[in-house]
Motif scaffolding. Structure first.
Motif, PDB file in Angstrom:
ATOM      1  N   ASN A  70       0.826  -1.211   0.000  1.00  0.00           N
ATOM      2  CA  ASN A  70       0.000   0.000   0.000  1.00  0.00           C
ATOM      3  C   ASN A  70       0.862   1.265   0.000  1.00  0.00           C
ATOM      4  N   GLN A  71       1.887   1.260  -0.847  1.00  0.00           N
ATOM      5  CA  GLN A  71       2.790   2.393  -1.051  1.00  0.00           C
ATOM      6  C   GLN A  71       3.649   2.711   0.169  1.00  0.00           C
ATOM      7  N   LYS A  72       3.756   1.782   1.116  1.00  0.00           N
ATOM      8  CA  LYS A  72       4.568   1.987   2.305  1.00  0.00           C
ATOM      9  C   LYS A  72       5.612   0.887   2.410  1.00  0.00           C
ATOM     10  N   ARG A  73       6.862   1.266   2.633  1.00  0.00           N
ATOM     11  CA  ARG A  73       7.923   0.270   2.765  1.00  0.00           C
ATOM     12  C   ARG A  73       7.784  -0.434   4.108  1.00  0.00           C
ATOM     13  N   MET A  74       7.619  -1.758   4.055  1.00  0.00           N
ATOM     14  CA  MET A  74       7.385  -2.544   5.256  1.00  0.00           C
ATOM     15  C   MET A  74       8.664  -3.152   5.834  1.00  0.00           C
ATOM     16  N   TYR A  75       9.603  -3.493   4.941  1.00  0.00           N
ATOM     17  CA  TYR A  75      10.800  -4.201   5.403  1.00  0.00           C
ATOM     18  C   TYR A  75      11.866  -4.142   4.319  1.00  0.00           C
ATOM     19  N   SER A  76      13.127  -4.074   4.735  1.00  0.00           N
ATOM     20  CA  SER A  76      14.246  -4.070   3.796  1.00  0.00           C
ATOM     21  C   SER A  76      15.288  -5.075   4.261  1.00  0.00           C
ATOM     22  N   ARG A  77      15.909  -5.739   3.300  1.00  0.00           N
ATOM     23  CA  ARG A  77      16.930  -6.733   3.652  1.00  0.00           C
ATOM     24  C   ARG A  77      17.924  -6.870   2.500  1.00  0.00           C
ATOM     25  N   ASN A  78      19.203  -6.947   2.843  1.00  0.00           N
ATOM     26  CA  ASN A  78      20.237  -7.217   1.851  1.00  0.00           C
ATOM     27  C   ASN A  78      20.391  -8.724   1.687  1.00  0.00           C
ATOM     28  N   VAL A  79      20.525  -9.174   0.437  1.00  0.00           N
ATOM     29  CA  VAL A  79      20.722 -10.593   0.150  1.00  0.00           C
ATOM     30  C   VAL A  79      21.871 -10.747  -0.836  1.00  0.00           C
ATOM     31  N   VAL A  80      22.478 -11.922  -0.828  1.00  0.00           N
ATOM     32  CA  VAL A  80      23.615 -12.201  -1.703  1.00  0.00           C
ATOM     33  C   VAL A  80      23.254 -13.357  -2.627  1.00  0.00           C
ATOM     34  N   VAL A  81      23.557 -13.189  -3.914  1.00  0.00           N
ATOM     35  CA  VAL A  81      23.332 -14.237  -4.911  1.00  0.00           C
ATOM     36  C   VAL A  81      24.678 -14.650  -5.479  1.00  0.00           C
ATOM     37  N   ASN A  82      25.046 -15.902  -5.283  1.00  0.00           N
ATOM     38  CA  ASN A  82      26.286 -16.434  -5.837  1.00  0.00           C
ATOM     39  C   ASN A  82      26.000 -17.033  -7.205  1.00  0.00           C
ATOM     40  N   GLY A  83      26.794 -16.650  -8.197  1.00  0.00           N
ATOM     41  CA  GLY A  83      26.560 -17.138  -9.548  1.00  0.00           C
ATOM     42  C   GLY A  83      25.437 -16.394 -10.243  1.00  0.00           C
ATOM     43  N   PHE A  84      25.439 -15.068 -10.107  1.00  0.00           N
ATOM     44  CA  PHE A  84      24.390 -14.236 -10.722  1.00  0.00           C
ATOM     45  C   PHE A  84      24.708 -14.041 -12.206  1.00  0.00           C
ATOM     46  N   TYR A  85      23.703 -14.270 -13.057  1.00  0.00           N
ATOM     47  CA  TYR A  85      23.877 -14.159 -14.502  1.00  0.00           C
ATOM     48  C   TYR A  85      23.199 -12.900 -15.038  1.00  0.00           C
ATOM     49  N   LEU A  86      23.830 -12.273 -15.994  1.00  0.00           N
ATOM     50  CA  LEU A  86      23.223 -11.152 -16.689  1.00  0.00           C
ATOM     51  C   LEU A  86      21.960 -11.638 -17.386  1.00  0.00           C
ATOM     52  N   GLY A  87      20.872 -10.932 -17.206  1.00  0.00           N
ATOM     53  CA  GLY A  87      19.608 -11.342 -17.794  1.00  0.00           C
ATOM     54  C   GLY A  87      18.701 -12.098 -16.843  1.00  0.00           C
ATOM     55  N   ALA A  88      19.187 -12.344 -15.618  1.00  0.00           N
ATOM     56  CA  ALA A  88      18.357 -13.020 -14.614  1.00  0.00           C
ATOM     57  C   ALA A  88      17.184 -12.130 -14.225  1.00  0.00           C
TER      58      ALA A  88
END
Length: 239
Positions: free
Chosen positions: A87-105
């Motif tokens: 509803n246009q309100k930020r509820m939660y934020s979290r940093n995550v890490v992706v190993n083996g990230f591909y362009l176009g994912a």
């Protein structure tokens, strides 16, 4: 005339700003095996939880790329920030890490336990093609109790693959396991494709006193049940 020119100039600046949102600043160190790319904090993708035109605008995730690192084999390790918006309100934020990230994912999101009211939500990323690893993040989004509950990977390729999922329970207390269907080394009939359906990593998750308790019910990484069957039988293909 001056007003028109001013408006045109502003629109041009806004357009240019959007086109350059993913410009990278590259830094490299001879003392590190990684080449690091950092970007400005501008949303690169939006993952919606629903296809419904009204609901999807009130519940979604904004994805920001924070850093990309490449090792000597050019494999990318990427850090993202996920902003959950309701509803246009930020509820939660979290940093995550992706190993083996591909362009176009691409990023995509799902409600878990088949309910739009469930606070359990998965946010996923991967190339939308067979044979590519998908990375999954399971979140519990409910005010101050919001948290990242679990992270795993999956892969599927033309009827074969490995994946994990919630099999039963409630948003605060559920069971999770990994299933796979992979080609069998030995086959009873050479005229048919045979595979082995395995189950492993049965896990219990429970939210207790504001914290998630994870209990491994079977030995980690070890199959506790398996069955050999044909490719057509598993995928329910009529011959």
């Amino acid at each position: 005339m001056k007003k028109i020119c001013l408006i045109f100039t502003l629109l041009t600046l806004i357009s240019c700003k959007k086109e350059n949102t993913l410009q990278d600043t590259v830094t490299e160190s001879h003392h590190s095996k990684f080449k690091s790319h950092t970007t400005t904090r501008v949303s690169i993708d939006t993952a919606f939880f629903s296809y419904d035109s009204k609901r999807r605008q009130n519940d979604y995730v904004l994805v920001y790329v924070l850093q990309k690192q490449y090792d000597k084999d050019s494999i990318c390790k990427a850090t993202f920030r996920l902003d959950f918006v309701q509803n246009q309100k930020r509820m939660y934020s979290r940093n995550v890490v992706v190993n083996g990230f591909y362009l176009g994912a691409a990023w995509y999101a799902n409600y878990e336990l088949d309910s739009v009211a469930s606070p359990l939500k998965s946010v996923n990323v991967g190339v939308e093609a067979c044979g590519y690893t998908q990375t999954h993040f399971l979140f519990y989004i409910d005010g101050k109790k919001s948290d990242l509950v679990h992270q795993w990977e999956s892969m599927s390729d033309s009827g074969w693959g490995s994946w994990s999922e919630i099999i039963s329970g409630t948003p605060n207390d559920f069971y999770f396991r990994t299933e796979a269907f992979l080609p069998a080394d030995e086959t009873p009939d050479e005229n048919e494709e045979w595979g082995i359906n395995t189950f492993s990593d049965s896990t219990h998750f429970q939210l207790k006193n504001g914290k998630w308790i994870k209990t491994q019910l079977t030995e980690k990484g070890k199959t506790y049940r398996s069955k050999k069957l044909t490719f057509n039988e598993y995928n329910k293909i009529d011959e």
